[in-house]
Design a protein around this motif. Sequence first.
Motif, short mmCIF file in Angstrom:
data_model
loop_
_atom_site.label_atom_id
_atom_site.label_comp_id
_atom_site.label_asym_id
_atom_site.label_seq_id
_atom_site.Cartn_x
_atom_site.Cartn_y
_atom_site.Cartn_z
N GLY A 1 39.15 39.23 51.95
CA GLY A 1 39.75 40.34 51.22
C GLY A 1 39.83 40.04 49.74
O GLY A 1 39.51 40.89 48.90
N ARG A 2 40.23 38.83 49.39
CA ARG A 2 40.30 38.44 47.98
C ARG A 2 38.92 38.48 47.33
O ARG A 2 38.76 38.97 46.21
CB ARG A 2 40.93 37.06 47.83
N ALA A 3 37.92 37.99 48.05
CA ALA A 3 36.56 38.00 47.51
C ALA A 3 36.06 39.42 47.30
O ALA A 3 35.48 39.75 46.25
CB ALA A 3 35.62 37.23 48.44
N ALA A 4 36.27 40.28 48.28
CA ALA A 4 35.83 41.67 48.18
C ALA A 4 36.57 42.41 47.08
O ALA A 4 35.97 43.17 46.31
CB ALA A 4 36.01 42.38 49.53
N LEU A 5 37.88 42.20 46.99
CA LEU A 5 38.68 42.85 45.95
C LEU A 5 38.26 42.42 44.56
O LEU A 5 38.25 43.23 43.62
CB LEU A 5 40.16 42.56 46.18
N THR B 1 37.51 48.85 47.97
CA THR B 1 37.54 47.86 49.05
C THR B 1 38.14 48.49 50.29
O THR B 1 39.30 48.90 50.29
CB THR B 1 38.35 46.62 48.64
N SER B 2 37.36 48.56 51.33
CA SER B 2 37.81 49.09 52.63
C SER B 2 37.83 47.96 53.64
O SER B 2 37.31 46.87 53.39
CB SER B 2 36.86 50.19 53.10
N LEU B 3 38.42 48.22 54.80
CA LEU B 3 38.39 47.22 55.86
C LEU B 3 36.94 46.92 56.27
O LEU B 3 36.61 45.78 56.60
CB LEU B 3 39.20 47.69 57.07
N VAL C 1 35.54 44.43 53.83
CA VAL C 1 36.11 43.09 54.05
C VAL C 1 35.54 42.48 55.32
O VAL C 1 35.23 41.28 55.36
CB VAL C 1 37.65 43.14 54.09
N ALA C 2 35.36 43.29 56.36
CA ALA C 2 34.77 42.78 57.60
C ALA C 2 33.35 42.27 57.34
O ALA C 2 32.97 41.20 57.83
CB ALA C 2 34.75 43.88 58.66
#
Length: 198
Positions: free
Chosen positions: A17-21, A29-31, A34-35
Amino acid sequence: MPYVEAAVRRRQFIAAGRAALAVHGVAKTSLRVVAAEAGVALATMQYVFPSKEELLRAVIEDVVDEIASVLADSAVTDQGLENAIRYGLGAFWDRLVVGGRELQMLQYELTMYALRTPGHEDLARHQYQRYTAVVADWCRRATEQAGTTVGVSFDHLARMIVAGVDGLILQYVCTPDDARAREGLNALTVMATALARS
């Protein structure tokens, strides 16, 4: 797929999540994003974090924990208050600001998200209460070990230091200038030390 404990999986998803954000920002950024970053199916992600809000809350807490931990470990408290402030700010800056532009931008974006999202405002308050408490603690320890006193409360002193650091970080994120940042940190140390003596 091998079984992974929920606690381990949770840490992996927070890191993803941190990387995607950091790359996409809060809005994009959606789930699902992040997945994909974590290399798992969306259903696996949703088992641990059923909603984006729950994931963002966990990410905010993780960022606050990291910054609070670095702050807590940064100060040299056995050489007086001025040195505690100077070395604490310098170590924090070197470890989390220089080369950490994405983390700092993420921190501010998550703070604004928490303030704008009903039910999450407490996260922003918690964030700054943690930072202030850590700084107040090393100022208190440095003062006690030096056998001196301060003319303001440690909470007030810490809030002014945190406010100054926030301003310097925003300037640095906008225009990275190491010499100017060092000059600002030195000035903040002088101002905070003078405030403590007032």
